[in-house]
Motif scaffolding. Structure first.
Motif, PDB file in Angstrom:
ATOM      1  N   VAL A  97     125.685  18.662 103.343  1.00 54.00           N
ATOM      2  CA  VAL A  97     124.533  18.181 104.217  1.00 54.00           C
ATOM      3  C   VAL A  97     124.535  16.978 104.588  1.00 54.00           C
ATOM      4  CG1 VAL A  97     122.028  18.249 103.635  1.00 54.00           C
ATOM      5  CG2 VAL A  97     123.097  20.065 102.781  1.00 54.00           C
ATOM      6  N   ALA A  98     125.165  16.126 103.937  1.00 58.96           N
ATOM      7  CA  ALA A  98     125.447  14.758 104.346  1.00 58.96           C
ATOM      8  C   ALA A  98     126.099  14.482 105.432  1.00 58.96           C
ATOM      9  CB  ALA A  98     125.506  13.497 103.155  1.00 58.96           C
ATOM     10  N   ILE A  99     127.241  15.254 105.354  1.00 55.47           N
ATOM     11  CA  ILE A  99     128.281  15.018 106.412  1.00 55.47           C
ATOM     12  C   ILE A  99     128.265  15.594 107.867  1.00 55.47           C
ATOM     13  CG2 ILE A  99     130.744  14.903 107.042  1.00 55.47           C
ATOM     14  CD1 ILE A  99     131.113  14.003 103.911  1.00 55.47           C
ATOM     15  N   VAL A 100     128.126  17.093 107.479  1.00 63.51           N
ATOM     16  CA  VAL A 100     128.265  17.935 108.522  1.00 63.51           C
ATOM     17  C   VAL A 100     127.565  17.992 109.771  1.00 63.51           C
ATOM     18  CG1 VAL A 100     128.391  20.534 109.173  1.00 63.51           C
ATOM     19  CG2 VAL A 100     129.544  19.763 107.128  1.00 63.51           C
ATOM     20  N   PRO A 101     126.082  17.709 109.776  1.00 67.24           N
ATOM     21  CA  PRO A 101     125.318  17.766 110.911  1.00 67.24           C
ATOM     22  C   PRO A 101     125.631  16.573 111.782  1.00 67.24           C
ATOM     23  CG  PRO A 101     123.792  18.168 108.876  1.00 67.24           C
ATOM     24  CD  PRO A 101     125.312  17.942 108.391  1.00 67.24           C
ATOM     25  N   SER A 102     125.722  15.244 111.010  1.00 66.47           N
ATOM     26  CA  SER A 102     126.103  14.137 112.058  1.00 66.47           C
ATOM     27  C   SER A 102     127.499  14.435 112.457  1.00 66.47           C
ATOM     28  CB  SER A 102     126.101  12.782 111.064  1.00 66.47           C
ATOM     29  OG  SER A 102     124.893  12.750 110.606  1.00 66.47           O
ATOM     30  N   TRP A 103     128.445  14.957 111.954  1.00 66.70           N
ATOM     31  CA  TRP A 103     129.839  15.083 112.563  1.00 66.70           C
ATOM     32  C   TRP A 103     129.560  16.235 113.518  1.00 66.70           C
ATOM     33  CZ3 TRP A 103     133.959  12.339 112.363  1.00 66.70           C
ATOM     34  CH2 TRP A 103     134.955  12.854 112.962  1.00 66.70           C
ATOM     35  N   ARG A 104     128.909  17.096 113.332  1.00 66.49           N
ATOM     36  CA  ARG A 104     128.674  18.071 114.469  1.00 66.49           C
ATOM     37  C   ARG A 104     128.035  17.428 115.618  1.00 66.49           C
ATOM     38  NH1 ARG A 104     125.644  23.923 113.586  1.00 66.49           N
ATOM     39  NH2 ARG A 104     125.936  25.020 115.358  1.00 66.49           N
ATOM     40  N   TYR A 105     126.912  16.622 115.464  1.00 62.24           N
ATOM     41  CA  TYR A 105     126.449  16.019 116.666  1.00 62.24           C
ATOM     42  C   TYR A 105     127.305  15.137 117.582  1.00 62.24           C
ATOM     43  CZ  TYR A 105     123.566  12.767 119.256  1.00 62.24           C
ATOM     44  OH  TYR A 105     122.896  12.169 120.133  1.00 62.24           O
ATOM     45  N   ARG A 106     128.222  14.582 116.791  1.00 65.57           N
ATOM     46  CA  ARG A 106     129.280  13.636 117.307  1.00 65.57           C
ATOM     47  C   ARG A 106     130.220  14.546 118.124  1.00 65.57           C
ATOM     48  NH1 ARG A 106     131.932   8.627 114.436  1.00 65.57           N
ATOM     49  NH2 ARG A 106     132.690   7.794 115.912  1.00 65.57           N
TER      50      ARG A 106
END
Length: 195
Positions: A97-106
């Protein structure tokens, strides 16, 4: 909630053509220029969080059942260490939850040129897709309840190819609506020119 990282948008290519292809246009495999809406991070975070809580409840219930109900067919070592399964999953879920959404946006990007839709997605293995606009059969603009809550939408295009449909998830709601109308008109015009 996650805040999306900010990295520079890649510059547009200087030479869209390819050498040795006089008279023919070739779609170039290049990074798409546009990002999805930053509000998509909220959708992805909440979706992962809800799924993780549900799975954690299942693992916890299973661990309780294994350790407390005294089933004879469950080995002693499994009964003693059953609580570790939800604990390990909880740590994994928090990291996800902490990593995947931001990485996906990137890494998720998109672009619609006059005749091609470019998409790129995936954080470990990447998928690049070029969809010719003149091959479009349907253009769908969809919004689930979570997407409506955050004001984003998904644009799906169906083509005649074996790959089926392609989509851009996390677009701004109004941008997705305008883009779906524009693509439908453009696809009709290109098919009309080809006949």
């Amino acid at each position: 909630m996650n805040t999306p990282p900010h990295d520079p948008v890649p510059p547009a290519p200087e030479d869209p053509g390819t050498e040795g292809t006089e008279g023919t246009e070739v779609a170039e495999l290049r990074p798409p220029l546009r990002r999805v809406s930053p509000r998509a991070v909220g959708v992805w975070t909440l979706r992962l969080l809800l799924g993780s809580v549900f799975n954690l409840l299942l693992f916890s219930a299973a661990a309780w059942a294994v350790s407390a109900l005294g089933w004879a067919w469950v080995p002693d070592w499994a009964r003693e260490h059953a609580w570790k399964v939800p604990l390990v999953y909880g740590v994994y879920a928090l990291l996800q939850v902490a990593i995947v959404p931001s990485w996906r946006y990137r890494v998720h990007r998109w672009e619609v040129a006059d005749d091609v839709i470019y998409t790129r997605e995936g954080w470990i293995s990447r998928t690049w897709q070029l969809v010719p606009v003149n091959r479009l059969q349907t253009v769908d603009h969809t919004q689930g309840w979570l997407e409506r809550l955050f004001g984003v939408a998904t644009l799906k295009v169906q083509t005649a190819s074996y790959a089926g449909s392609s989509g851009i998830e996390g677009l701004d709601e109004e941008e997705a609506r305008v883009l779906s109308e524009r693509l439908a008109v453009r696809a009709g015009a290109l098919r009309g020119d080809a006949t």
